[in-house]
Structures are given as C-alpha cells and as structure tokens.
Design a protein around this motif. Structure first.
Motif, PDB file in Angstrom:
ATOM      1  N   ASP A   9       0.922  -1.226  -0.053  1.00 46.65           N
ATOM      2  CA  ASP A   9      -0.019   0.246  -0.055  1.00 46.65           C
ATOM      3  C   ASP A   9       0.940   1.154   0.109  1.00 46.65           C
ATOM      4  O   ASP A   9       1.389   1.300   1.023  1.00 46.65           O
ATOM      5  N   LEU A  10       0.917   1.685  -1.093  1.00 51.22           N
ATOM      6  CA  LEU A  10       1.897   2.899  -1.261  1.00 51.22           C
ATOM      7  C   LEU A  10       1.121   4.255  -1.135  1.00 51.22           C
ATOM      8  O   LEU A  10       0.347   4.644  -1.844  1.00 51.22           O
ATOM      9  N   GLY A  11       1.487   5.084  -0.092  1.00 55.87           N
ATOM     10  CA  GLY A  11       0.917   6.364   0.362  1.00 55.87           C
ATOM     11  C   GLY A  11       1.959   7.533   0.338  1.00 55.87           C
ATOM     12  O   GLY A  11       3.440   7.122   0.280  1.00 55.87           O
ATOM     13  N   GLY A  12       1.313   8.701   0.394  1.00 55.02           N
ATOM     14  CA  GLY A  12       2.339   9.574   0.061  1.00 55.02           C
ATOM     15  C   GLY A  12       3.150   9.967   1.362  1.00 55.02           C
ATOM     16  O   GLY A  12       4.313  10.654   1.304  1.00 55.02           O
ATOM     17  N   CYS A  69      -1.225  -1.324  -4.429  1.00 56.82           N
ATOM     18  CA  CYS A  69      -2.273  -0.233  -4.404  1.00 56.82           C
ATOM     19  C   CYS A  69      -1.406   1.112  -4.004  1.00 56.82           C
ATOM     20  O   CYS A  69      -0.793   1.146  -3.511  1.00 56.82           O
ATOM     21  N   ALA A  70      -1.783   1.839  -5.198  1.00 52.34           N
ATOM     22  CA  ALA A  70      -1.302   3.293  -4.849  1.00 52.34           C
ATOM     23  C   ALA A  70      -2.203   4.657  -5.287  1.00 52.34           C
ATOM     24  O   ALA A  70      -3.315   4.133  -5.870  1.00 52.34           O
ATOM     25  N   PRO A  71      -1.880   5.540  -4.927  1.00 50.93           N
ATOM     26  CA  PRO A  71      -2.673   6.525  -5.045  1.00 50.93           C
ATOM     27  C   PRO A  71      -2.925   7.007  -6.601  1.00 50.93           C
ATOM     28  O   PRO A  71      -1.892   6.721  -7.336  1.00 50.93           O
ATOM     29  N   GLY A  72      -3.991   7.493  -7.050  1.00 52.13           N
ATOM     30  CA  GLY A  72      -4.568   7.946  -8.506  1.00 52.13           C
ATOM     31  C   GLY A  72      -3.946   9.104  -8.775  1.00 52.13           C
ATOM     32  O   GLY A  72      -3.575   9.898  -8.020  1.00 52.13           O
ATOM     33  N   PRO A  73      -3.892   9.455 -10.214  1.00 49.52           N
ATOM     34  CA  PRO A  73      -4.673   8.625 -10.927  1.00 49.52           C
ATOM     35  C   PRO A  73      -3.644   7.444 -11.647  1.00 49.52           C
ATOM     36  O   PRO A  73      -2.403   8.048 -11.478  1.00 49.52           O
TER      37      PRO A  73
END
Length: 343
Positions: A9-12, A69-73
């Motif tokens: 889970d890739l978040g900022g 999973c990563a932030p879009g777009p």
C-alpha cells in the motif's frame, strides 16, 4: 504453508507491505516512510527492499503474486501509475512491468481507495453485501465503488474520484484548482483548518492546548469533542453536515447497499454519525434514506487486504482486471465472475 500474496500500500507518507492469506489474515507486515519526493526509482527500491525483508523473515512462504495499491490517477489494466500529486516524479510509470520483471511473479495494480473498498467488501464492514461505496476521509477524501461484486473503474480506471464532486460554490480552493469540492470542505484537513481559524494562538482554548498552541488538526477536534468542548462539538456538527451532503450525492449516484466510512476521521464516526444521518434524512429522496452508513472495520489493513485479494481471489468477483491482463500476456484464464460465489 497456505498460499500468500505480497501486498503493498503505497501512500504519500507511508509505504506498507504485508504477507496476506486468502482468508484476509495478515501474516506479517512491514512499513517505512515513503521517499515521496525522491522519484519513482527510489520508491520502487523501497518496495523491493520491504519485499526482501518479508520474504527473508518467512522463507517458507508460498507467494502467489504481488498485489499493489497506490494513489491515483493510475490505469489498473495497463499497470501504469499516471501521476499522483502526492508522489514527485511519477509520470506514466509502468509499475506492473517493473515489479513482475524484478520478482518473476504476477503483479496486480489498483487505486488505493478501490483496494480498500474491495478489502472492506470482502472481509470488513461490507462483507455479504452486493454493493458498497467506500469513502476514506483523512488528509483528503477518496472513494471506491463495488457494484455487483466488481470494482467500478470507468474509463482508464479513473472512476469514483468522489473527493472532487462539487457540493458547494464557496469555501477554500481545492488542490485540484476548483472551489467547492467535497474534499475541500469535508476532509480532515478542512476540519482542522476551520478549527484553526476559529481559535487563536494563546487563547487558552482546549483545541489550542491539545495542538500545543499550533495549528489544530481533525484529531484534536475529535479529542476535544469527546471532552465536551462546545467549539469542537460545533465543528463536528458542521463536519457531519458536509459529509451528509456528500453521502447523499453518493446514494443518489450509486444506490449501494451501504456506505462505509474509513480514513483517519472515521475514528470520530460515533460523534459524526447522528449528524450525517440527519442530513441524509433531510436531503435524500425517500427510497435512499434507509441505506446504512457504517464505520470501516479493517483500518489501515484495508488497502493491503484488498490488493492481496486481486491475486488470491483472481477470477472471482472483484478481480476482473487481473484476468484481462493475463489475456494480454497470452493466458486463457477468463472465468465467468458472475457465477463465482462470494466467500
């Protein structure tokens, strides 16, 4: 050992990794602060390092693939991260191709809010439902829609950017440049901003004391409201109204079996629920008013579990894109997902 998936889970702010079982259990997890400003190569290096740590600690793990999973777009079918605003230097990064070449495993990619929606639908608050809208309310507002057992992707996987619904013509300008976005008025950031404006440094208010006389956050508002602070309770009432307006729009758009609220502000769901429901009762058409609005159950595991399920539940409801990607690689794994049972 049971079949597992590597999930990321890739978040900022934070990069989380885990080994996840088919039943949704997290066998092991690791995390690291995301090198968000260092570009895609640095962050992909972090993913590879965390994967190595998990595999070294569990050498007998039977890993079926990697769910990411990563932030879009992003484009989940093509496996490309298009350009998330929270990650510098990510422009059309072919993440599936890079990771599959690195590990020699199948890799699936999904928007982070969609993955969390899938996790909650399969193993959390939405288990047993046919459809749901998942709303994460934190620094921003994101969302994912599960309809008839499938993530609703829309064109290029860009559907359900619910934080950028326009729900008012006033307020602060959103980072996207528009005024009146759901995110700009109802996110945790927006709540903290209102609380900061309502108070002043050195005023002795509970909100400022909790914040150490600095900017007030949504977490401080929730803490103060639990202590009965009248300013905080007024802020919670206003926040609940805006969430209720946005949720009413989502009910009318998607007609789900339920709405699931996650994210950091969901920690104050018990304080917000009555006001949200009152606004929905006031604004929604009668046929939509009985839809439950509930708190998410999986916390920060939702994205990891949802991403892993793209590998572990491949060919069943929730993972049609994985099938399409395998076809592109010459495999013939298409199954009739509509006949697969929800387990």
């Amino acid at each position: 050992m049971t079949k597992l998936a590597l999930a990321f889970d890739l978040g900022g702010t934070e990069l989380r990794g885990a080994l996840v079982e088919r039943g949704g259990g997290v066998a092991a997890r690791v995390s690291a602060p995301t090198l968000a400003g260092a570009g895609s190569e640095a962050v992909i290096g972090q993913i590879i390092t965390l994967a190595g740590t998990l595999l070294a600690e569990h050498p007998q793990a039977k890993v079926a693939g990697i769910g990411m999973c990563a932030p879009g777009p992003l484009d989940p079918k093509a496996g490309i991260v298009i350009g998330p605003p929270t990650l510098a230097g990510w422009h059309d990064v072919p993440l599936i191709d890079i990771l599959s070449r690195q590990f020699g495993l199948p890799v699936r990619l999904e928007n982070d809010a969609n993955a969390a929606a899938l996790g909650e639908w399969r193993f959390g608050a939405g288990r047993g439902s046919g459809s749901l809208v998942f709303v994460t309310v934190s620094t921003g507002i994101g969302g994912g829609v599960v309809a008839d057992g499938h993530i609703y992707h829309g064109r290029r996987g860009l559907a359900a950017e619910i934080g950028h619904m326009t729900i008012t013509g006033e307020g602060d300008r959103c980072f996207c440049g528009a005024v009146g976005c759901f995110e700009a008025v109802a996110s945790g950031t927006a709540l903290g901003r209102r609380a900061t404006r309502l108070t002043a440094t050195g005023d002795g208010s509970l909100l400022r004391r909790l914040s150490g006389d600095g900017d007030v956050s949504a977490r401080h508002v929730v803490e103060a409201a639990r202590a009965g602070d009248h300013r905080a309770l007024e802020l919670i009432d206003a926040e609940a109204k805006w969430l209720g307006v946005g949720f009413t729009n989502l009910l009318h758009l998607y007609s789900p079996d339920l709405i699931v609220m996650g994210g950091g502000l969901a920690n104050g769901f018990d304080l917000l629920a009555r006001g949200i429901r009152a606004t929905v009762e006031q604004r929604a058409m009668p046929a939509y008013r009985d839809v439950p609005i509930v708190q998410a159950q999986l916390g920060d595991r939702a994205g990891l579990i949802g991403a892993a399920s793209l590998i572990l539940w491949e060919g069943e409801p929730g993972a049609p894109l994985a099938i399409a990607q395998d076809e592109d690689n010459g495999a013939s794994k298409r199954a009739d997902a509509r006949e697969a049972s929800h387990g």
